[in-house]
Write an enzyme that holds these catalytic residues in place. Structure first.
Site, PDB file in Angstrom:
ATOM      1  N   SER A 203      64.903  49.172 100.104  1.00 48.97           N
ATOM      2  CA  SER A 203      64.445  49.317 101.493  1.00 48.97           C
ATOM      3  C   SER A 203      64.158  50.782 101.829  1.00 48.97           C
ATOM      4  O   SER A 203      63.205  51.098 102.531  1.00 48.97           O
ATOM      5  CB  SER A 203      65.517  48.782 102.445  1.00 48.97           C
ATOM      6  OG  SER A 203      65.638  47.389 102.297  1.00 48.97           O
TER       7      SER A 203
ATOM      8  N   TRP B  53      62.847  45.226  89.593  1.00 51.06           N
ATOM      9  CA  TRP B  53      62.352  43.983  90.201  1.00 51.06           C
ATOM     10  C   TRP B  53      60.825  43.967  90.295  1.00 51.06           C
ATOM     11  O   TRP B  53      60.256  43.627  91.339  1.00 51.06           O
ATOM     12  CB  TRP B  53      62.945  43.796  91.615  1.00 51.06           C
ATOM     13  CG  TRP B  53      64.420  44.025  91.665  1.00 51.06           C
ATOM     14  CD1 TRP B  53      65.376  43.252  91.075  1.00 51.06           C
ATOM     15  CD2 TRP B  53      65.113  45.100  92.319  1.00 51.06           C
ATOM     16  NE1 TRP B  53      66.616  43.790  91.317  1.00 51.06           N
ATOM     17  CE2 TRP B  53      66.495  44.916  92.073  1.00 51.06           C
ATOM     18  CE3 TRP B  53      64.704  46.185  93.089  1.00 51.06           C
ATOM     19  CZ2 TRP B  53      67.451  45.780  92.570  1.00 51.06           C
ATOM     20  CZ3 TRP B  53      65.672  47.050  93.580  1.00 51.06           C
ATOM     21  CH2 TRP B  53      67.015  46.849  93.325  1.00 51.06           C
TER      22      TRP B  53
ATOM     23  N   ARG C 201      60.826   5.964 102.522  1.00 53.67           N
ATOM     24  CA  ARG C 201      62.241   5.659 102.248  1.00 53.67           C
ATOM     25  C   ARG C 201      62.833   4.826 103.402  1.00 53.67           C
ATOM     26  O   ARG C 201      62.631   5.168 104.576  1.00 53.67           O
ATOM     27  CB  ARG C 201      63.000   6.981 102.119  1.00 53.67           C
ATOM     28  CG  ARG C 201      64.485   6.878 102.110  1.00 53.67           C
ATOM     29  CD  ARG C 201      64.988   6.531 100.735  1.00 53.67           C
ATOM     30  NE  ARG C 201      66.429   6.504 100.708  1.00 53.67           N
ATOM     31  CZ  ARG C 201      67.128   6.179  99.623  1.00 53.67           C
ATOM     32  NH1 ARG C 201      66.503   5.866  98.500  1.00 53.67           N
ATOM     33  NH2 ARG C 201      68.444   6.158  99.661  1.00 53.67           N
TER      34      ARG C 201
ATOM     35  N   GLN D 209      65.660   8.645 114.960  1.00 54.50           N
ATOM     36  CA  GLN D 209      65.366   9.886 115.707  1.00 54.50           C
ATOM     37  C   GLN D 209      65.931  11.132 114.998  1.00 54.50           C
ATOM     38  O   GLN D 209      65.338  12.212 115.065  1.00 54.50           O
ATOM     39  CB  GLN D 209      65.934   9.780 117.115  1.00 54.50           C
ATOM     40  CG  GLN D 209      65.215  10.674 118.095  1.00 54.50           C
ATOM     41  CD  GLN D 209      65.701  10.462 119.498  1.00 54.50           C
ATOM     42  OE1 GLN D 209      66.891  10.632 119.796  1.00 54.50           O
ATOM     43  NE2 GLN D 209      64.795  10.091 120.388  1.00 54.50           N
TER      44      GLN D 209
ATOM     45  N   GLN E  44      67.337  18.034 103.150  1.00 57.50           N
ATOM     46  CA  GLN E  44      68.208  17.129 103.926  1.00 57.50           C
ATOM     47  C   GLN E  44      67.526  15.781 104.165  1.00 57.50           C
ATOM     48  O   GLN E  44      68.151  14.727 104.023  1.00 57.50           O
ATOM     49  CB  GLN E  44      68.560  17.812 105.273  1.00 57.50           C
ATOM     50  CG  GLN E  44      69.698  17.170 106.024  1.00 57.50           C
ATOM     51  CD  GLN E  44      71.041  17.363 105.321  1.00 57.50           C
ATOM     52  OE1 GLN E  44      71.190  18.228 104.458  1.00 57.50           O
ATOM     53  NE2 GLN E  44      72.007  16.531 105.648  1.00 57.50           N
TER      54      GLN E  44
ATOM     55  N   GLY F 243      70.102  12.629  98.756  1.00 58.76           N
ATOM     56  CA  GLY F 243      70.470  12.858  97.349  1.00 58.76           C
ATOM     57  C   GLY F 243      69.264  13.206  96.501  1.00 58.76           C
ATOM     58  O   GLY F 243      69.336  14.065  95.614  1.00 58.76           O
TER      59      GLY F 243
ATOM     60  N   GLU G 199      58.657  42.801  99.422  1.00 56.65           N
ATOM     61  CA  GLU G 199      57.662  43.480 100.280  1.00 56.65           C
ATOM     62  C   GLU G 199      58.241  43.819 101.663  1.00 56.65           C
ATOM     63  O   GLU G 199      57.555  43.739 102.678  1.00 56.65           O
ATOM     64  CB  GLU G 199      56.357  42.675 100.336  1.00 56.65           C
ATOM     65  CG  GLU G 199      55.784  42.532  98.922  1.00 56.65           C
ATOM     66  CD  GLU G 199      54.311  42.257  98.829  1.00 56.65           C
ATOM     67  OE1 GLU G 199      53.596  42.562  99.790  1.00 56.65           O
ATOM     68  OE2 GLU G 199      53.885  41.763  97.777  1.00 56.65           O
TER      69      GLU G 199
ATOM     70  N   THR H 219      62.400  43.585 103.345  1.00 61.06           N
ATOM     71  CA  THR H 219      63.315  42.515 103.791  1.00 61.06           C
ATOM     72  C   THR H 219      63.045  42.183 105.264  1.00 61.06           C
ATOM     73  O   THR H 219      62.368  42.945 105.973  1.00 61.06           O
ATOM     74  CB  THR H 219      64.778  42.988 103.677  1.00 61.06           C
ATOM     75  OG1 THR H 219      64.927  44.141 104.528  1.00 61.06           O
ATOM     76  CG2 THR H 219      65.153  43.360 102.253  1.00 61.06           C
TER      77      THR H 219
ATOM     78  N   GLU I 241      65.077  42.537 107.572  1.00 57.83           N
ATOM     79  CA  GLU I 241      65.643  43.639 108.371  1.00 57.83           C
ATOM     80  C   GLU I 241      64.635  44.792 108.450  1.00 57.83           C
ATOM     81  O   GLU I 241      64.500  45.428 109.506  1.00 57.83           O
ATOM     82  CB  GLU I 241      66.970  44.100 107.735  1.00 57.83           C
ATOM     83  CG  GLU I 241      68.112  43.081 107.822  1.00 57.83           C
ATOM     84  CD  GLU I 241      67.963  41.862 106.892  1.00 57.83           C
ATOM     85  OE1 GLU I 241      67.160  41.901 105.940  1.00 57.83           O
ATOM     86  OE2 GLU I 241      68.656  40.858 107.152  1.00 57.83           O
TER      87      GLU I 241
END
Ligand code: CAA
Length: 380
Positions: free
Chosen positions: A132, A156, A268, A279, A336, A340, A363, A365, A367
């Protein structure tokens, strides 16, 4: 105000979508697992013009605008973010930087190969102690007669082993701080230039990330980009555009995961009906769709700013900050929705979730984007 894409933009988007589905989708899971660089696919990307989209046609580039570039980035990132980071670095950090700030000789010698995929580029700014804090460069470039001598380590580096040409940022005059930094084009195979081992990463595992060592590497003076001391500005200006590309990558990862989750929820069944009729799932789809649309507007606005000669430091940083958070949020929810199955490789969403994380890191962070944004808005 016009929210409509042109016919040309739609053609480019559809061509990228087609390429991603026919060339990148087969084998994407295996490449991720084996950490295999998509060599053949990147070669084809070059042949189709996806590696030098915005560069001047005079040097083999597509002469396209940033909107076209982000549309293509989104489509390719939906399927394979490892391939899209290769595309992003080559287009926005290497080709754009050289096209905008390189000398005619540098463009003739290097850019014309980088735009077509004949050669691949890498952008080397980060160091073990300068991620950074990019002005704290330890790599040195000492000036001698007609050349510079490079010493130091870069970390990196995307395309670390696959690249042919490396843009390397280094300190020439420490007294001058960031005004004593230069950018150089270094060729692979230069004496004293060593490529370290490949990083074993959480995501974008098909991309080729390495550390690089420079031990008394001789670089001719004509390979310096711009005037003496222009290197830090070069890096910052180039990264401002790069961030739009990574924002588009994050958008693509998010929309890829969303499309899979939506389709899955319509097929599904549980408790006697498709799960999208519950919902709990329908609201997840609504949230994903809304945040992706918001991210898309920010990405397009930043691209539009760049194409219209406006300052895009702020809009690019906002686009990257928001789109990368959207990529994380949406991919977690997509897993989610899949339950599974989401945890299993063949459904793709677990990979997209792992790939999403890097968009909040490289490129700049999240922050760092907040530093850029807050400095910009508080200055007004
Ligand atoms: N355009 C032009 N010039 C800029 C600029 C921009 N966007 N941002 C800063 N500058 C200039 C400033 O004007 C200043 O110049 P002057 O002294 O002449 O005015 C100079 O650069 C120094 O600026 P700051 O004082 O703001 O410097 P700072 O130390 O406070 O740091 C920073 C600024 C924004 C935090 C910067 O260090 C930064 O962006 N850090 C993150 C680095 C980064 O993004 N690394 C990514 C690595 S590349 C990568 O990930 C590629 C990959 O492989 C995928």
């Amino acid at each position: 105000m016009d929210f409509q894409l042109t016919e040309e933009h739609i053609m480019i988007r559809d061509a990228a979508r087609d390429f991603a589905n026919t060339e990148l989708l087969p084998g994407v899971i295996e490449r991720d697992e084996k950490q295999e660089f998509p060599k053949e696919q990147v070669k084809k990307m070059g042949e189709l013009g996806f590696l030098g989209m915005m560069a001047s046609p005079e040097y083999g580039g597509g002469g396209m605008d940033t909107v076209a570039y982000v549309l293509a980035m989104e489509e390719i990132s939906k399927i394979d973010a490892s391939a899209s980071v290769v595309m992003s670095v080559n287009n926005s950090l290497v080709c754009w930087g050289l096209d905008t700030f390189g000398s005619p000789e540098q463009k003739e010698k290097y850019l014309s190969k980088l735009t077509t995929g004949e050669a691949l580029g890498a952008f080397c700014l980060s160091e073990p102690e300068a991620g950074s804090d990019a002005t704290s460069q330890k790599t040195t470039a000492i000036e001698k007669e007609d050349h510079y001598i490079l010493n130091g380590t870069k970390n990196w580096i995307t395309n670390g082993n696959s690249a042919d040409y490396y843009i390397v940022i280094a300190q020439t005059d420490r007294e001058k701080k960031h005004k004593g930094i230069n950018a150089f084009i270094v060729e692979k195979g230069s004496k004293g230039f060593e490529i370290g081992p490949k990083e074993n990463k959480l995501g974008i595992r098909g991309s080729d990330t390495h550390s690089l060592n420079f031990n008394d590497v001789k670089v001719p003076k004509e390979n310096r980009i711009g005037e003496d001391g222009f290197g830090f500005k070069f890096a910052m200006k180039t990264l401002s555009g790069g961030r739009i590309g990574i924002a588009a990558q994050a958008l693509g990862i998010a929309s890829g995961a969303y499309e899979l989750a939506k389709k899955y929820s319509q097929q599904r069944k549980s408790f006697g009906t498709e799960i999208c009729n519950h919902q709990a799932i329908a609201f997840k789809i609504a949230d994903m769709h809304t945040s992706i649309q918001a991210a898309r507007h920010l990405v397009m606005k930043a691209a539009w700013d760049k194409d219209n000669g406006n300052n895009y430091d702020l809009s690019g940083a906002m686009a990257k900050l928001f789109a990368s958070k959207t990529a994380m949020d949406v991919t977690v929810e997509a897993v989610q929705v899949h339950g599974g199955n989401g945890y299993v490789k063949e459904y793709h969403v677990e990979r997209l979730m792992r790939d999403a994380k890097i968009t909040q890191i490289y490129e700049g962070t999240s922050e760092i984007q907040k530093i850029v944004i807050s400095r910009s808005v508080l200055r007004d």
